[in-house]
Write a protein that holds these residues in place. Structure first.
Motif, PDB file in Angstrom:
ATOM      1  N   LYS A  21      -9.345 -31.139 -35.030  1.00 25.27           N
ATOM      2  CA  LYS A  21      -9.001 -31.874 -33.821  1.00 25.27           C
ATOM      3  C   LYS A  21      -7.870 -31.181 -33.072  1.00 25.27           C
ATOM      4  O   LYS A  21      -7.018 -30.532 -33.687  1.00 25.27           O
ATOM      5  CB  LYS A  21      -8.578 -33.299 -34.169  1.00 25.27           C
ATOM      6  N   ALA A  22      -7.869 -31.345 -31.745  1.00 29.45           N
ATOM      7  CA  ALA A  22      -6.811 -30.753 -30.934  1.00 29.45           C
ATOM      8  C   ALA A  22      -5.475 -31.406 -31.267  1.00 29.45           C
ATOM      9  O   ALA A  22      -5.400 -32.622 -31.468  1.00 29.45           O
ATOM     10  CB  ALA A  22      -7.123 -30.922 -29.451  1.00 29.45           C
ATOM     11  N   THR A  23      -4.433 -30.602 -31.325  1.00 28.71           N
ATOM     12  CA  THR A  23      -3.102 -31.106 -31.673  1.00 28.71           C
ATOM     13  C   THR A  23      -2.186 -31.197 -30.460  1.00 28.71           C
ATOM     14  O   THR A  23      -0.983 -31.383 -30.609  1.00 28.71           O
ATOM     15  CB  THR A  23      -2.451 -30.200 -32.728  1.00 28.71           C
ATOM     16  N   MET A  24      -2.741 -31.065 -29.262  1.00 32.78           N
ATOM     17  CA  MET A  24      -1.957 -31.102 -28.041  1.00 32.78           C
ATOM     18  C   MET A  24      -2.766 -31.806 -26.962  1.00 32.78           C
ATOM     19  O   MET A  24      -3.979 -32.002 -27.104  1.00 32.78           O
ATOM     20  CB  MET A  24      -1.592 -29.685 -27.597  1.00 32.78           C
ATOM     21  N   PRO A  25      -2.128 -32.233 -25.867  1.00 31.79           N
ATOM     22  CA  PRO A  25      -2.859 -32.929 -24.805  1.00 31.79           C
ATOM     23  C   PRO A  25      -4.024 -32.104 -24.266  1.00 31.79           C
ATOM     24  O   PRO A  25      -3.889 -30.906 -24.009  1.00 31.79           O
ATOM     25  CB  PRO A  25      -1.789 -33.150 -23.725  1.00 31.79           C
ATOM     26  N   ARG A  26      -5.162 -32.753 -24.102  1.00 32.64           N
ATOM     27  CA  ARG A  26      -6.360 -32.034 -23.649  1.00 32.64           C
ATOM     28  C   ARG A  26      -6.180 -31.442 -22.257  1.00 32.64           C
ATOM     29  O   ARG A  26      -6.696 -30.360 -21.979  1.00 32.64           O
ATOM     30  CB  ARG A  26      -7.569 -32.982 -23.673  1.00 32.64           C
ATOM     31  N   ILE A  27      -5.473 -32.149 -21.371  1.00 37.29           N
ATOM     32  CA  ILE A  27      -5.309 -31.654 -20.011  1.00 37.29           C
ATOM     33  C   ILE A  27      -4.557 -30.325 -20.004  1.00 37.29           C
ATOM     34  O   ILE A  27      -4.955 -29.379 -19.325  1.00 37.29           O
ATOM     35  CB  ILE A  27      -4.597 -32.689 -19.108  1.00 37.29           C
ATOM     36  N   SER A  28      -3.486 -30.226 -20.779  1.00 37.00           N
ATOM     37  CA  SER A  28      -2.741 -28.966 -20.798  1.00 37.00           C
ATOM     38  C   SER A  28      -3.545 -27.867 -21.481  1.00 37.00           C
ATOM     39  O   SER A  28      -3.483 -26.697 -21.079  1.00 37.00           O
ATOM     40  CB  SER A  28      -1.382 -29.150 -21.490  1.00 37.00           C
ATOM     41  N   LEU A  31      -6.086 -26.602 -18.936  1.00 35.01           N
ATOM     42  CA  LEU A  31      -5.397 -25.732 -17.974  1.00 35.01           C
ATOM     43  C   LEU A  31      -5.074 -24.382 -18.605  1.00 35.01           C
ATOM     44  O   LEU A  31      -5.206 -23.327 -17.968  1.00 35.01           O
ATOM     45  CB  LEU A  31      -4.113 -26.409 -17.499  1.00 35.01           C
ATOM     46  N   GLY A  32      -4.661 -24.415 -19.869  1.00 36.63           N
ATOM     47  CA  GLY A  32      -4.342 -23.179 -20.576  1.00 36.63           C
ATOM     48  C   GLY A  32      -5.535 -22.272 -20.745  1.00 36.63           C
ATOM     49  O   GLY A  32      -5.422 -21.042 -20.661  1.00 36.63           O
ATOM     50  N   MET A  33      -6.701 -22.874 -20.996  1.00 36.65           N
ATOM     51  CA  MET A  33      -7.919 -22.063 -21.125  1.00 36.65           C
ATOM     52  C   MET A  33      -8.214 -21.314 -19.825  1.00 36.65           C
ATOM     53  O   MET A  33      -8.560 -20.129 -19.831  1.00 36.65           O
ATOM     54  CB  MET A  33      -9.114 -22.960 -21.479  1.00 36.65           C
ATOM     55  N   ALA A  34      -8.099 -22.033 -18.703  1.00 39.37           N
ATOM     56  CA  ALA A  34      -8.358 -21.401 -17.409  1.00 39.37           C
ATOM     57  C   ALA A  34      -7.380 -20.259 -17.161  1.00 39.37           C
ATOM     58  O   ALA A  34      -7.770 -19.161 -16.743  1.00 39.37           O
ATOM     59  CB  ALA A  34      -8.262 -22.441 -16.296  1.00 39.37           C
ATOM     60  N   ALA A  35      -6.103 -20.518 -17.421  1.00 40.07           N
ATOM     61  CA  ALA A  35      -5.095 -19.475 -17.206  1.00 40.07           C
ATOM     62  C   ALA A  35      -5.325 -18.290 -18.128  1.00 40.07           C
ATOM     63  O   ALA A  35      -5.182 -17.130 -17.715  1.00 40.07           O
ATOM     64  CB  ALA A  35      -3.701 -20.055 -17.428  1.00 40.07           C
ATOM     65  N   ALA A  36      -5.680 -18.553 -19.387  1.00 44.24           N
ATOM     66  CA  ALA A  36      -5.885 -17.467 -20.349  1.00 44.24           C
ATOM     67  C   ALA A  36      -7.033 -16.554 -19.927  1.00 44.24           C
ATOM     68  O   ALA A  36      -6.948 -15.324 -20.068  1.00 44.24           O
ATOM     69  CB  ALA A  36      -6.161 -18.044 -21.741  1.00 44.24           C
ATOM     70  N   VAL A  37      -8.098 -17.137 -19.386  1.00 41.43           N
ATOM     71  CA  VAL A  37      -9.227 -16.316 -18.920  1.00 41.43           C
ATOM     72  C   VAL A  37      -8.816 -15.492 -17.705  1.00 41.43           C
ATOM     73  O   VAL A  37      -9.171 -14.306 -17.592  1.00 41.43           O
ATOM     74  CB  VAL A  37     -10.444 -17.206 -18.602  1.00 41.43           C
ATOM     75  N   LEU A 221       2.162 -33.319 -17.410  1.00 45.77           N
ATOM     76  CA  LEU A 221       2.917 -33.874 -18.536  1.00 45.77           C
ATOM     77  C   LEU A 221       4.344 -34.273 -18.175  1.00 45.77           C
ATOM     78  O   LEU A 221       5.021 -34.906 -18.995  1.00 45.77           O
ATOM     79  CB  LEU A 221       2.965 -32.859 -19.685  1.00 45.77           C
ATOM     80  N   GLY A 222       4.796 -33.913 -16.984  1.00 46.85           N
ATOM     81  CA  GLY A 222       6.198 -34.123 -16.641  1.00 46.85           C
ATOM     82  C   GLY A 222       6.996 -32.895 -17.022  1.00 46.85           C
ATOM     83  O   GLY A 222       6.623 -32.143 -17.939  1.00 46.85           O
ATOM     84  N   LYS A 223       8.090 -32.680 -16.342  1.00 45.43           N
ATOM     85  CA  LYS A 223       8.901 -31.495 -16.623  1.00 45.43           C
ATOM     86  C   LYS A 223       9.474 -31.558 -18.018  1.00 45.43           C
ATOM     87  O   LYS A 223       9.842 -32.622 -18.515  1.00 45.43           O
ATOM     88  CB  LYS A 223      10.033 -31.354 -15.591  1.00 45.43           C
ATOM     89  N   ARG A 224       9.560 -30.396 -18.640  1.00 45.31           N
ATOM     90  CA  ARG A 224      10.064 -30.307 -19.992  1.00 45.31           C
ATOM     91  C   ARG A 224      11.572 -30.512 -20.002  1.00 45.31           C
ATOM     92  O   ARG A 224      12.281 -29.968 -19.166  1.00 45.31           O
ATOM     93  CB  ARG A 224       9.739 -28.932 -20.575  1.00 45.31           C
ATOM     94  N   ARG A 225      12.064 -31.263 -20.978  1.00 40.96           N
ATOM     95  CA  ARG A 225      13.499 -31.497 -21.085  1.00 40.96           C
ATOM     96  C   ARG A 225      14.155 -30.389 -21.884  1.00 40.96           C
ATOM     97  O   ARG A 225      13.552 -29.829 -22.768  1.00 40.96           O
ATOM     98  CB  ARG A 225      13.757 -32.839 -21.757  1.00 40.96           C
TER      99      ARG A 225
END
Length: 225
Positions: A21-28, A31-37, A221-225
């Motif tokens: 199972k994915a261990t992180m939010p699916r939306i990010s 987005l990461g898959m698109a950027a990686a390609v 996800l909101g800006k990282r703190r």
């Protein structure tokens, strides 16, 4: 293109080896898959940044079906900004990359039914070799004070932007130190905007895709703190 695609490496890091199972939010992750390609295509010299947009400069396939499908789509469309392509490409891309990993025997596709009618898929690890190599490269980059090669720097930067430090098995101070080192790699390579394009060791198109990804993840996800 030779070796394992960046998107495949990210997916293997993002999915739990045992549960599948994915261990992180699916939306990010999407987005990461698109950027990686997009980064992959830039590293392969197939796309470049010009006049505010990503443009196909060489339509020759790289030999990876999913990546070549994206390249063909981009070549048939008008040039668009890095941000636009990250958003346009994210839909369905993760499932196609997972399908490739299944066909390669790297992960297994386990279909289950939840609540009696909801069909879900898990992707537990079948062959650990690829992920082990990815983790070794990242561990070496984190431990070494030197700037890694462009491809490893791109992978490390994607991990940092997608907030994937927990996927490296790090918690507490170790996770904080890892984030600091990942950001140092990103900045030193010229991904984060702290280095001029003249001094950067990466292509401008790569850095701009990373910037677009960071903005999209912050919006989701909101800006990282």
């Amino acid at each position: 293109m030779t070796g394992v695609a960046l998107a495949e490496e990210l997916l293997l890091l993002a999915y739990d080896d045992e549960t599948g199972k994915a261990t992180m939010p699916r939306i990010s992750l999407d987005l990461g898959m698109a950027a990686a390609v997009l980064v992959e295509l830039a590293l392969a010299g197939r796309i470049a940044y010009a006049d505010g947009n990503l443009t196909v400069t060489d339509p020759t396939p790289v030999g990876e079906p999913v990546i070549d499908g994206v390249l063909e789509r981009m070549a048939a469309d008008d040039p668009k900004s890095p941000s636009s392509w990250v958003q346009r490409l994210r839909h369905g891309l993760r499932d196609r990359i997972l399908g490739d990993l299944v066909s390669q025997g790297v992960v297994r596709d386990v279909e289950e039914t939840e609540l009696g009618f909801i069909v879900v898929h898990r992707y537990p690890l079948a062959d650990p070799a690829v992920e082990e190599d990815t983790r070794l490269r990242l561990s070496a980059a984190l431990a070494d004070g030197q700037l890694p090669d462009e491809r490893t720097a791109a992978l490390a930067t994607l991990v940092a932007v997608l907030r994937m430090e927990p996927a490296l098995g790090l918690t507490g101070e170790a996770a904080v130190d890892a984030r600091r080192r990942l950001e140092e790699i990103a900045g030193g390579a010229g991904f984060s905007g702290n280095v001029s394009l003249d001094d950067s060791v990466v292509r401008p198109s790569v850095g701009l895709v990373i910037t677009a990804l960071g903005q999209a993840v912050d919006a989701a996800l909101g800006k990282r703190r």
